[in-house]
Write an enzyme that holds these catalytic residues in place. Structure first.
Site, PDB file in Angstrom:
ATOM      1  N   HIS A   1       0.839  -1.200   0.000  1.00  0.00           N
ATOM      2  CA  HIS A   1       0.000   0.000   0.000  1.00  0.00           C
ATOM      3  C   HIS A   1       0.872   1.248   0.000  1.00  0.00           C
ATOM      4  CE1 HIS A   1      -2.869   3.056   1.258  1.00  0.00           C
ATOM      5  NE2 HIS A   1      -3.794   2.243   0.768  1.00  0.00           N
TER       6      HIS A   1
ATOM      7  N   GLU B   1      -4.055   2.493  -7.161  1.00  0.00           N
ATOM      8  CA  GLU B   1      -4.447   3.587  -6.272  1.00  0.00           C
ATOM      9  C   GLU B   1      -3.560   4.797  -6.533  1.00  0.00           C
ATOM     10  OE1 GLU B   1      -6.597   1.799  -2.568  1.00  0.00           O
ATOM     11  OE2 GLU B   1      -4.495   2.042  -2.123  1.00  0.00           O
TER      12      GLU B   1
ATOM     13  N   GLY C   1      -7.743   9.407   0.215  1.00  0.00           N
ATOM     14  CA  GLY C   1      -8.156  10.183   1.382  1.00  0.00           C
ATOM     15  C   GLY C   1      -8.267  11.672   1.113  1.00  0.00           C
TER      16      GLY C   1
HETATM   17  P1  13P Z   1      -9.715   6.315   0.573  1.00  0.00           P
HETATM   18  O1  13P Z   1     -10.867   5.499   0.041  1.00  0.00           O
HETATM   19  O2  13P Z   1      -9.927   6.778   1.974  1.00  0.00           O
HETATM   20  O3  13P Z   1      -9.306   7.390  -0.377  1.00  0.00           O
HETATM   21  O4  13P Z   1      -8.464   5.307   0.670  1.00  0.00           O
HETATM   22  C1  13P Z   1      -8.147   4.530  -0.410  1.00  0.00           C
HETATM   23  C2  13P Z   1      -7.135   3.539  -0.005  1.00  0.00           C
HETATM   24  O5  13P Z   1      -6.003   3.875   0.293  1.00  0.00           O
HETATM   25  C3  13P Z   1      -7.548   2.133   0.053  1.00  0.00           C
HETATM   26  O6  13P Z   1      -6.451   1.296   0.212  1.00  0.00           O
END
Ligand code: 13P
Length: 248
Positions: free
Chosen positions: A94, A164, A170
């Site tokens: 991640h 991502e 976030g």
């Molecule tokens: P958010 O959905 O809070 O943007 O986070 C995404 C994430 O990092 C999932 O692994």
């Protein structure tokens, strides 16, 4: 056909008692879900979460796994420890681990091999930062993350990739559905070139980054997007369920 997979990444949220309460709230809401539903929870929640999901379709995931079988690795959790609890999925690489905890493509590769060796299903995260994006380096970054992260990997049946974009995590900023689809299409073409057409056809690739009830349907309608990795919205049963039930 690739079965859609919606996974929650709880990050460092929810005590064990809170986890149990959230799962109990979530269970009835995802009873008829069509996609595969996974919750990736903090280590300390795994045990209670395993009990709480009993009798539901929800599958259990962890947020990381050690690259070694056992030994002097203070603070790490091994694949065997996860397996014994009944963990099925594990997030690897991640962006928050890359950013704050020194995770590299090399350690991602080691963790990935360890997961596969122990029959854990890895959700391998890739994605570019805002600076990289602005410098038009997205493809280059993804290529490195994938070629090095998947080095010498030959078994893809249980692998999931999560794209991502770091700038969308976030922040409330989502990649447009077209944009996410295009980038995931690039990842798929790279997988095709490197690991073959069959792997590319079957491999599920999720989008992650501010995915929420209001944009899930549009994102999931895209040809290349096979699911979502959900952060913030996975912490509210109603929101997570609304994403899982994006088809209505
Ligand atoms: P958010 O959905 O809070 O943007 O986070 C995404 C994430 O990092 C999932 O692994």
């Amino acid at each position: 056909m690739r079965k859609p997979i919606i996974a929650g990444n709880w990050k460092m949220n929810k005590t064990a008692a809170e986890a149990e309460a959230l799962i109990n709230e979530l269970k009835p809401l995802v009873k008829k879900s069509k996609p595969e539903v996974v919750i990736c929870v903090p280590y300390t929640d795994l045990w209670i979460a395993k009990k709480a999901i009993e009798g539901s379709k929800i599958k259990l995931g962890a947020e990381n796994v050690a690259w070694a079988d056992s030994g002097a690795f203070t603070g790490e959790i091994s694949a065997a420890m996860l397996k014994e609890i009944g963990v099925e999925y594990v997030i690897i690489g991640h962006s928050e681990r890359r950013q704050y905890f020194g995770e590299t493509d090399e350690t991602v590769n080691m963790r990935l091999k360890q997961a596969l060796k122990n029959d854990l299903k890895p959700i391998v995260c890739v994605g570019e930062t805002l600076t990289e994006r602005e410098k038009n380096k997205t493809k280059k970054v993804l290529k490195k993350q994938i070629l090095e992260g998947f080095k010498d990997v030959t078994e893809f049946d249980n692998v999931v990739i999560a794209y991502e974009p770091v700038w969308a995590i976030g922040t409330g900023k989502t990649a447009t559905a077209e944009d996410a689809n295009k980038t995931i299409g690039y990842i798929r073409s790279l997988i095709r070139k490197t690991f073959g057409a069959e792997v590319a056809k079957n491999l599920r690739i999720q989008y992650g980054g501010s995915m929420k009830p209001s944009n899930a349907k549009e994102l999931m309608a895209m040809r290349n997007i096979d699911g979502g990795l959900i952060g913030g919205a996975a912490l509210k049963a109603e929101d997570f369920a609304a994403i899982v039930n994006y088809k209505g």
